[in-house]
Structures are given as C-alpha cells and as structure tokens.
Design an enzyme around this catalytic site. Structure first.
Site, PDB file in Angstrom:
ATOM      1  N   CYS A 128       3.273  80.762  24.324  1.00 60.44           N
ATOM      2  CA  CYS A 128       1.995  81.474  24.287  1.00 60.44           C
ATOM      3  C   CYS A 128       1.250  81.209  25.585  1.00 60.44           C
ATOM      4  CB  CYS A 128       1.152  81.045  23.085  1.00 60.44           C
ATOM      5  SG  CYS A 128      -0.124  82.283  22.704  1.00 60.44           S
ATOM      6  N   CYS A 130      -2.355  80.822  25.489  1.00 59.15           N
ATOM      7  CA  CYS A 130      -3.721  80.336  25.222  1.00 59.15           C
ATOM      8  C   CYS A 130      -4.007  78.932  25.732  1.00 59.15           C
ATOM      9  CB  CYS A 130      -4.068  80.457  23.745  1.00 59.15           C
ATOM     10  SG  CYS A 130      -2.890  79.701  22.625  1.00 59.15           S
ATOM     11  N   CYS A 138      -4.775  84.459  23.818  1.00 58.98           N
ATOM     12  CA  CYS A 138      -3.314  84.387  23.847  1.00 58.98           C
ATOM     13  C   CYS A 138      -2.679  85.434  24.751  1.00 58.98           C
ATOM     14  CB  CYS A 138      -2.767  84.516  22.430  1.00 58.98           C
ATOM     15  SG  CYS A 138      -3.354  83.199  21.342  1.00 58.98           S
ATOM     16  N   LYS A 204       1.300  85.072  11.244  1.00 61.74           N
ATOM     17  CA  LYS A 204       0.364  84.033  11.683  1.00 61.74           C
ATOM     18  C   LYS A 204      -1.046  84.543  11.420  1.00 61.74           C
ATOM     19  CE  LYS A 204      -1.027  81.234  15.640  1.00 61.74           C
ATOM     20  NZ  LYS A 204      -0.867  81.014  17.083  1.00 61.74           N
ATOM     21  N   ARG A 214      -7.118  72.994  17.525  1.00 62.75           N
ATOM     22  CA  ARG A 214      -7.841  73.491  18.707  1.00 62.75           C
ATOM     23  C   ARG A 214      -8.439  72.350  19.493  1.00 62.75           C
ATOM     24  NH1 ARG A 214      -9.966  78.899  15.898  1.00 62.75           N
ATOM     25  NH2 ARG A 214      -7.883  79.811  15.828  1.00 62.75           N
ATOM     26  N   ARG A 226      -9.722  85.176  17.431  1.00 62.50           N
ATOM     27  CA  ARG A 226      -8.379  85.758  17.594  1.00 62.50           C
ATOM     28  C   ARG A 226      -8.062  86.808  16.536  1.00 62.50           C
ATOM     29  NH1 ARG A 226      -7.051  80.078  19.020  1.00 62.50           N
ATOM     30  NH2 ARG A 226      -6.750  80.009  21.273  1.00 62.50           N
ATOM     31  N   LYS A 257       2.535  80.991   8.816  1.00 65.57           N
ATOM     32  CA  LYS A 257       1.577  79.982   9.272  1.00 65.57           C
ATOM     33  C   LYS A 257       0.164  80.437   8.949  1.00 65.57           C
ATOM     34  CE  LYS A 257      -0.037  77.663  13.450  1.00 65.57           C
ATOM     35  NZ  LYS A 257      -0.017  77.563  14.886  1.00 65.57           N
TER      36      LYS A 257
HETATM   37 ZN   LIG Z   1      -1.879  81.428  21.562  1.00 71.47          ZN
END
Ligand SMILES: [Zn+2]
Length: 332
Positions: A128, A130, A138, A204, A214, A226, A257
């Site tokens: 990813c 992010c 992301c 997700k 985070r 997001r 997830k």
């Molecule tokens: Zn991400």
C-alpha cells in the site's frame, strides 16, 4: 429420535470424547504475525530493549529496528508460526509515497534481512502507499484531494514487484483500489515473478477497529477518511462481490478484515470463492482483549484461543493476529 433416547451430553462427558469429535483445530502453522519495522532505529527508548519502541495502544507490540525485527522473526519461526506480515515505517514520506517501491526502502531491506536469516519463514508484505504518503491516503491524490484510482494502480503494482524482487514470498495489496489485483498480477508476471502469490485484502472495511494500528504505523490520513475506498461495514453481499472480482483478477488467497465482527463474511467469502481465506484479527480486537485482561475482566489465554477457534470455525484457513506468539506458546 429425540430426548430421552438422544442425549447431546453423551459426547461431552470426558476430555477424550470431546477431543474425538472436535470439529475445528487451531495451530501455529495457520498464524501470520504482523510486524512493524522502522527505518529510524528507536534505540533503547522507553522499552529499555534495543531497537524496540512500545506501541501504547497495543501492549506487547513494538515498532522494531531491522535488527530487532530479525530477532522477532526468528522467535516466531521457532514457535512454528508460518509467516510474518511486514508494515514499514519510512524515515521520510512524500506526496506520491515513493518510499513504497524504493529498492532500498524499509520493507525491502527488512524482507531481505529476514529471508537471509530465517529462509523457511514466509514473508508476506503489505502492499500500500498510506505509510509512505505525506497525506496518509492509500493512493495518489487529484487536485481536488480525492484519491485517483487508476493513477494509483501502476504505483501499487510497482511496489508489489519491488517486494517480490527483495524476496517476498507473498504480496498482499491492502489499498482497496479497483483493479489492483489484476494490475499487480500483470506486472509480476511481466517481471518474471510468475510464482509469487497474491493475498488480496478483498473485503476490507472502513472500521473503527483499526484505531490502534494507525498509531502503530503512523498512518492516520491527514484529512478526511478512507470511506471512499474501504467498504461500508453494513454491506455483506458487496464483500462477496469484491472477493469474486479479486478471484477473477488472479488472487491466490482472499482476506476479510477485520475478523471478529465479520465471521458471517468469512463464511460467505469462503463458500463463494473456494480459495484459501485469511482473516485479519486487527489491532482494535487485540487491544480490547489486552485491556480487559489487564483489568482482570477476562482470562486472556482462554479468550484468545476461543477467538482464534471461532475464526477457524467461520472458515478462515489463515489467521493474521498480534496474538500469534502467545497463542503458539499456549498451543505447544
Ligand atoms: Zn493503505
């Protein structure tokens, strides 16, 4: 036949009988241990242990220097855990997230170090942007600050290839851009990595359970959230559709997830895809158990093993969990 001829308690009478008819098993070989590796060595810091910086919201989990990471990987392998999943914390971030595909980036260095020290341990890399973008989203941003799906695909695919080149055994895209699994498969195949499997974060959800992560990965978006790319927790049919699209694009394994509040979708995705399914027992799920156990409200060991068993029962073949080392020890 019903009661009194039928008595369900007959097969529960002894440990031997219960073991004989147990439907679900949990073992360390099914676990993936997520690890946070930091480019800037935290020194001894608050932990008093070299190369480890404790994460306040996730007791027992540290940000690790490269050296501490290798030691942690060795420990995991010795406990019979099959794989680690790497999340990188770069020293610097930029608009595009270029650290994500840097051949000398933190995850690339970490992958090489682990594969050299513990070749039998599988390295799964989180793919990813992010953790590498200055804005924390992301994907790359348009002028109006929305995430540009199609412009992100090439960068995600490039990142996956750089991980494979560093020795990653499996790449796991978590960005939730449309079309990224296909883009990664094409790029991997084009670069000769035809045998590198893709574990897709297929379903997700935009979840409150990611809070502690985070902090751990320093990846809170600088603005907004997001929800324009991660899924709405209210949607189950859509989760199955996401997973089926990933199958079409060439995913080898799919993921749901978070895990604990999404057992119905682990089952549904398993039935629909016939692929190996991974469940990500996320940071908030871990933190809840740790906090309740620390307060004396729950028996940590019994609770964790029950949670892991329930994820297996729901249909998870693989469980990504911060409890992996403890659980592996308890199961020995
Ligand atoms: Zn991400």
């Amino acid at each position: 036949m019903a009661f009194p001829q039928t008595r369900m308690r007959r097969l529960r009478a002894t440990a031997g009988l219960r073991g004989l008819v147990r439907e679900t098993d949990v073992r360390a070989g099914q676990f993936v241990l997520p690890l946070f590796v930091t480019e800037t060595d935290p020194g001894e810091g608050a932990s008093g242990r070299a190369g480890r910086e404790p994460i306040a919201t996730m007791p027992g989990v540290d940000r690790l220097s490269l050296t501490a990471l290798v030691a942690e990987a060795q420990e995991a392998a010795a406990l019979g855990i099959s794989a680690v999943m790497l999340f990188g914390l770069p020293a610097e971030k930029d608009e595009q997230g270029s650290g994500a595909w840097d051949a000398e980036g933190v995850v690339q260095l970490a992958t090489r170090a682990i594969k050299q020290a513990v070749p039998e341990l599988l390295v799964i890399t989180d793919v990813c942007l992010c953790e590498y973008t200055s804005h924390g989203h992301c994907g790359v941003l348009r002028e109006d600050s929305s995430v540009d799906n199609d412009a992100t695909l090439e960068l995600i695919a490039q990142t996956a290839v750089s991980h494979a080149r560093a020795g990653a055994d499996i790449v796991a895209p978590s960005d939730m851009m449309d079309g990224r699994v296909g883009a990664i498969r094409e790029e991997l195949d084009g670069e000769g990595f035809t045998d590198t499997p893709i574990l897709a974060y297929s379903a997700k959800f935009a979840s409150a359970f990611y809070g502690p992560f985070r902090e751990a990965a320093d990846s809170t978006p600088a603005f907004g959230d997001r929800r324009s790319y991660q899924m709405d927790p209210a949607n189950g049919r859509e989760a199955v559709r996401e997973a089926l699209l990933d199958v079409q694009e060439g995913a080898d394994m799919v993921m749901v997830k978070p895990a604990l509040a999404y057992g119905d979708l682990i089952s549904a995705v398993k039935r629909a895809t016939h692929l190996p399914v991974a469940a990500y027992n996320v940071s908030g799920e871990y933190a809840m158990v740790k906090a309740a156990a620390a307060a004396g409200y729950l028996d940590e060991r019994a609770t964790v093993l029950e949670i892991l068993t329930s994820l297996r029962r729901a249909g998870a073949d693989t469980i990504i969990t911060y409890h992996a080392k403890d659980a592996a020890q308890w199961l020995q």
